[in-house]
Design a protein around this motif. Structure first.
Motif, PDB file in Angstrom:
ATOM      1  N   GLU A 103      -7.652   3.800   4.688  1.00 53.93           N
ATOM      2  CA  GLU A 103      -8.313   2.541   5.035  1.00 53.93           C
ATOM      3  C   GLU A 103      -8.395   2.370   6.546  1.00 53.93           C
ATOM      4  O   GLU A 103      -9.393   1.845   7.065  1.00 53.93           O
ATOM      5  CB  GLU A 103      -7.571   1.380   4.387  1.00 53.93           C
ATOM      6  CG  GLU A 103      -7.699   1.370   2.861  1.00 53.93           C
ATOM      7  CD  GLU A 103      -7.195   0.093   2.235  1.00 53.93           C
ATOM      8  OE1 GLU A 103      -6.445  -0.644   2.918  1.00 53.93           O
ATOM      9  OE2 GLU A 103      -7.546  -0.176   1.079  1.00 53.93           O
ATOM     10  N   ARG A 150      -3.112   5.719   1.223  1.00 57.46           N
ATOM     11  CA  ARG A 150      -4.135   4.680   1.205  1.00 57.46           C
ATOM     12  C   ARG A 150      -4.204   3.957   2.550  1.00 57.46           C
ATOM     13  O   ARG A 150      -5.289   3.632   3.042  1.00 57.46           O
ATOM     14  CB  ARG A 150      -3.832   3.691   0.078  1.00 57.46           C
ATOM     15  CG  ARG A 150      -4.844   2.555  -0.028  1.00 57.46           C
ATOM     16  CD  ARG A 150      -4.443   1.585  -1.112  1.00 57.46           C
ATOM     17  NE  ARG A 150      -5.284   0.395  -1.089  1.00 57.46           N
ATOM     18  CZ  ARG A 150      -5.027  -0.708  -1.762  1.00 57.46           C
ATOM     19  NH1 ARG A 150      -3.939  -0.765  -2.522  1.00 57.46           N
ATOM     20  NH2 ARG A 150      -5.827  -1.744  -1.691  1.00 57.46           N
ATOM     21  N   SER A 176       0.840  -1.198   0.000  1.00 66.16           N
ATOM     22  CA  SER A 176       0.000   0.000   0.000  1.00 66.16           C
ATOM     23  C   SER A 176       0.871   1.242   0.000  1.00 66.16           C
ATOM     24  O   SER A 176       2.039   1.207   0.405  1.00 66.16           O
ATOM     25  CB  SER A 176      -0.919   0.007   1.221  1.00 66.16           C
ATOM     26  OG  SER A 176      -1.695   1.191   1.283  1.00 66.16           O
TER      27      SER A 176
END
Length: 464
Positions: free
Chosen positions: A183, A179, A175
């Motif tokens: 998340e 991000r 990732s």
């Protein structure tokens, strides 16, 4: 002293030097010159951490670590071991919590000690009020633990994954930093993060670590930082920010990957251990504050909460209602139908009372057949109406009794005393929760003496 540490080393000067370093940092230190002496001291003193050096005369560091793990309370004991070369992997497989670098500096060692002791304190303290970690969402399709790797560029993290994915017991996702934060904000937090210390700018991986540690969904994850050799001075910073371990940048190399895999699995195991302890603490706190028969709060929880709400009434300018409710002639239920029937009645009536209360109200079992309802923002007319609703709900249908009770069902009624702390009263004098409860209790006695199955409202002027 902030912690008891047992230092084992076969070289006297090493023992003395380490003892001086640790005592200057306000740790309580015991020393041993051999593995057998260390085991004896550990049995007697129960250290909070063990540091194993080299040159032990009777066993290797890995063997001593395995012996320590077999001691009472040894399974969770933080153990740091100095090891080099091929010994490193063997030592980690034997159960070492972390490795001591032979050429590591004092700041890094002390930071690692602080981190391990902090972890041990966090997972054993009784801190239910902070709540438990939110369950991770979005990974239901794979039951294995989840790790997220964040490199300075995707190719770096992909290289880490390629080297490690066949060696570890968790699933790996690559990732970007933004991000990973996004998340985590919506509950998609993994079990473990491996983060490059320098992503786009020097130190921004450590800032990402701090951000994730501050988010409610990701703060209980395990964190590991990957650091370039020339940035070794950042090891203490990373550990003090909450990283459980710091790995070398070349962790994907054939020489480093086996050790890196074990160290990552170790961090994941510590995270799962912390989760289990946190669940146990939360469960024990619930049991301590909950009546096991009815599932309601108990007296231990309700009375301090009543005091808090009384104080809030004076600050908010809103009335507070208190109801003391008692099942009528409950002793006859136990005497005539048995205690199993009495328990069935209490459980059913508790459920009916709870269903009759507004969402913001608190219902507790004070003991025996007596219940307490606390209703914030509830003036006297509303309190009277709710109390009547509760009384009617209790008598609305007979309670089914268990087999062997002498009859299939039994009608039940309650009496209740209601007292209201008005906003004006709370503003004029310091709120007295005990006096408020006493007024409700006196009103209950009046309801009982005037025929039962009724509600009596305590006037504001009623003496407590």
């Amino acid at each position: 002293m902030v912690g008891r540490i047992l230092v084992i080393d076969g070289v006297p000067t090493n023992r003395i030097t380490m003892k001086v370093r640790l005592r200057s940092a306000c740790y309580e230190v015991a020393v041993a010159a051999s593995g057998q002496e260390a085991i004896r001291i550990a049995r007697q003193t129960h250290p909070q951490m063990v540091l194993i050096g080299r040159s032990l005369p009777d066993m290797s560091g890995a063997a001593l670590c395995a012996e320590m793990r077999r001691l009472p309370l040894g399974a969770d004991l933080p153990i740091l071991i100095q090891a080099t070369g091929a010994e490193r992997v063997a030592t980690l497989r034997a159960g070492a919590s972390a490795l001591i670098e032979p050429d590591g500096d004092e700041l890094a060692l002390l930071a690692r000690i602080r981190g391990l002791l902090r972890h041990d304190g966090e997972v054993t303290r009784e801190d239910a009020l902070t709540g438990m970690a939110e369950p991770a969402a979005g990974f239901e399709h794979d039951s294995r633990p989840q790790a997220v790797f964040v490199g300075n560029q995707p190719a770096t993290a992909l290289g880490w994954r390629h080297a490690l994915q066949g060696r570890v017991g968790f699933r790996i996702t690559v990732s970007e930093a933004e991000r990973a934060l996004a998340e985590a904000s919506v509950g998609r937090a993994p079990d473990l993060y491996l983060i490059a210390a320098d992503i786009q700018q020097p130190g921004d991986g450590l800032r990402l670590l701090s951000e994730l540690r501050s988010r409610p969904h990701s703060r209980e994850a395990a964190f590991v930082i990957a650091l370039r050799p020339e940035r070794a001075d950042m090891i203490p910073v990373a550990l003090d920010l909450g990283a459980g371990d710091v790995l070398p940048w070349n962790l994907a190399s054939p020489e480093a990957a086996p050790e890196a895999a074990i160290r990552l699995d170790t961090q994941l195991a510590r995270k799962h251990q912390a989760d289990r302890r946190r669940h146990e603490t939360q469960r024990n706190m619930r049991w301590a504050m909950t009546d096991p028969l009815t599932g309601l709060h108990n007296r231990r929880f309700a009375l301090p909460r009543l005091h808090e709400l009384a104080v809030e009434t004076g600050e908010s300018g809103r009335d507070l209602a208190v109801m003391v409710l008692d099942l009528d002639r409950f002793k006859l239920v136990n005497d005539m139908h048995g205690h199993a029937a009495g328990d069935a009645v209490l459980a059913e009536i508790a459920a009916r009372l709870a269903a009759s209360l507004p969402e913001a109200a608190l219902l507790a079992r004070l003991g025996g057949e007596e219940f307490l309802a606390i209703l914030p923002d509830c003036p006297m007319p509303a309190a009277r109406r709710i109390a009547e609703d509760m009384r009617r709900a209790v008598m609305s249908a007979p309670v089914r009794l268990p087999d062997g009770s002498g009859q299939a069902e039994l009608g039940v009624t309650i009496s209740a005393g209601v007292a209201v702390l008005s906003a004006a009263e709370a503003a004029s004098a310091p709120p007295d929760a005990e006096a408020l409860l006493a007024r409700a209790d006196h009103a209950l006695l009046a309801a009982k003496s005037s025929g039962r199955n009724r509600i009596v409202m305590a006037p504001l002027s009623m003496a407590a």
